[in-house]
Scaffold this motif. Structure first.
Motif, PDB file in Angstrom:
ATOM      1  N   UNK A  18       0.749  -1.467  -0.256  1.00  0.00           N
ATOM      2  CA  UNK A  18      -0.021  -0.030   0.012  1.00  0.00           C
ATOM      3  C   UNK A  18       0.833   1.184   0.003  1.00  0.00           C
ATOM      4  N   UNK A  19       1.931   1.286   0.773  1.00  0.00           N
ATOM      5  CA  UNK A  19       2.770   2.380   0.800  1.00  0.00           C
ATOM      6  C   UNK A  19       3.656   2.657  -0.567  1.00  0.00           C
ATOM      7  N   UNK A  20       3.963   1.606  -1.217  1.00  0.00           N
ATOM      8  CA  UNK A  20       4.111   1.644  -2.754  1.00  0.00           C
ATOM      9  C   UNK A  20       3.022   2.400  -3.668  1.00  0.00           C
ATOM     10  N   UNK A  21       2.074   1.749  -3.530  1.00  0.00           N
ATOM     11  CA  UNK A  21       0.935   2.258  -4.368  1.00  0.00           C
ATOM     12  C   UNK A  21       0.386   3.797  -4.078  1.00  0.00           C
ATOM     13  N   UNK A  22       0.742   4.265  -2.956  1.00  0.00           N
ATOM     14  CA  UNK A  22       0.378   5.708  -2.564  1.00  0.00           C
ATOM     15  C   UNK A  22       1.368   6.687  -3.003  1.00  0.00           C
ATOM     16  N   UNK A  23       2.720   6.104  -2.992  1.00  0.00           N
ATOM     17  CA  UNK A  23       3.841   7.009  -3.241  1.00  0.00           C
ATOM     18  C   UNK A  23       3.735   8.010  -4.406  1.00  0.00           C
ATOM     19  N   UNK A  24       2.978   7.640  -5.664  1.00  0.00           N
ATOM     20  CA  UNK A  24       3.089   8.634  -6.520  1.00  0.00           C
ATOM     21  C   UNK A  24       2.106   9.829  -6.454  1.00  0.00           C
ATOM     22  N   UNK A  25       1.457   9.667  -5.406  1.00  0.00           N
ATOM     23  CA  UNK A  25       0.432  10.952  -4.994  1.00  0.00           C
ATOM     24  C   UNK A  25       0.955  11.869  -3.678  1.00  0.00           C
ATOM     25  N   UNK A  26       2.125  11.511  -3.358  1.00  0.00           N
ATOM     26  CA  UNK A  26       2.585  11.976  -2.044  1.00  0.00           C
ATOM     27  C   UNK A  26       2.588  13.609  -2.163  1.00  0.00           C
ATOM     28  N   UNK A  27       2.813  14.262  -3.336  1.00  0.00           N
ATOM     29  CA  UNK A  27       2.695  15.589  -3.276  1.00  0.00           C
ATOM     30  C   UNK A  27       1.279  16.243  -3.641  1.00  0.00           C
TER      31      UNK A  27
END
Ligand SMILES: Nc1ncnc2c1ncn2[C@@H]1O[C@H](COP(=O)(O)OP(=O)(O)OP(=O)(O)O)[C@@H](O)[C@H]1O
Ligand SMILES: [Mg+2]
Length: 256
Positions: free
Chosen positions: A104-113
């Motif tokens: 899940x952490x990997x999946x959410x990484x692209x929207x961090x900003x």
């Protein structure tokens, strides 16, 4: 991006109600919020009246990107929905040989900003997705229904959080949120006292029993839309104030 998990192993304690109203409350304060539903029951989409075909399941399986899966639910509030299909992703994660807890952490990484805060509504229990929710969170809010024997359930949950915290050292069991507070009963008062004795300042002001919180779900609205002058809205507004004002600095160790 601050990631807050709303989690408790016991079912029916107000996790989804808290996740939906916290997310919308923060969005109303101007934060850019993503609500992630990590439960096969798919209650978040129902609570906000959103329909979405692409879900967290596809994101976790690598069949869709997180950007393809999120949908606008309200101004400043996006939703990454789930439904029964999440079971497939849960099985795939459980079979992963390495870093299964980080999917899940990997999946959410692209929207961090893109977001100030991500709120994750966890399912009850301790399956692979539930471990992933804690695996990617900075803070945990643990709703606890003020019923007899609630404390034993919370202590169980604390042990679960401590196990995951060995892998995710940012993880902080930040708040215990007493829910279903019935001011007419001694059980509520006694259970609240026990929680305060064990967890001190982590225990927030409670959310009282309020039928309008349940009714809001039927209307596909947050409490701030359905009944902004209700006790439920007042209690959640006070809680959201606590969450918004607290900085995301990691304080003491979990359970210490
Ligand atoms: N403070 C409250 N007063 C009255 N009803 C409430 C309150 N909080 C939640 N409810 C209702 O209680 C039920 C359970 O709440 P909710 O779905 O938020 O719990 P949950 O912990 O997410 O459950 P699950 O573990 O099944 O995911 C729902 O019908 C909800 O509308
Ligand atoms: Mg729920």
């Amino acid at each position: 991006m601050r990631i807050i998990a709303i989690a408790m192993t016991k079912g029916g304690v107000g996790k989804t109600t808290t996740a939906v109203n916290l997310s919308h409350g923060l969005a109303l304060r101007g934060q850019r919020v993503l609500l992630v539903d990590a439960d096969t029951q798919g209650q978040c989409a129902k609570a906000l009246g959103v329909d979405k075909d692409v879900t967290l399941n596809e994101v976790l399986l690598g069949e869709a990107t997180v950007l393809e899966a999120v949908t606008k639910a309200r101004q400043n509030l996006d939703l990454l929905a789930s439904d029964h299909r999440l079971t497939r992703a849960a099985l795939a994660i459980a079979r992963r040989e390495r870093d299964g807890h980080l999917a899940l952490a990997e999946a959410l990484a692209p929207v961090a900003e893109r977001y100030d805060t991500v709120v994750i509504d966890a399912a009850p229990g301790v399956d692979a997705v539930a471990v992933n929710v804690l695996g990617c969170a900075d803070e945990v809010i643990a709703p606890v229904a003020l019923t007899p024997a609630a404390l034993a359930g919370v202590l169980d949950f604390v042990r679960h959080v401590e196990r995951v915290a060995r892998h995710n050292t940012r993880l902080d069991l930040r708040w215990i949120l007493p829910t279903f507070h019935d001011q007419r009963t001694r059980t509520s008062a006694e259970t609240l006292r026990q929680l305060q004795e064990h967890f001190g300042a982590k225990v927030c002001r409670s959310i009282r029993v309020n039928i309008e919180l349940a009714e809001a779900f039927g209307w596909r609205q947050s409490i701030f839309e359905h009944a902004p002058r209700s006790r439920g809205a007042a209690d959640y507004e006070a809680f959201i104030g606590t969450v918004a004002e607290a900085d995301a600095r990691r304080p003491e160790l979990v359970g210490a």
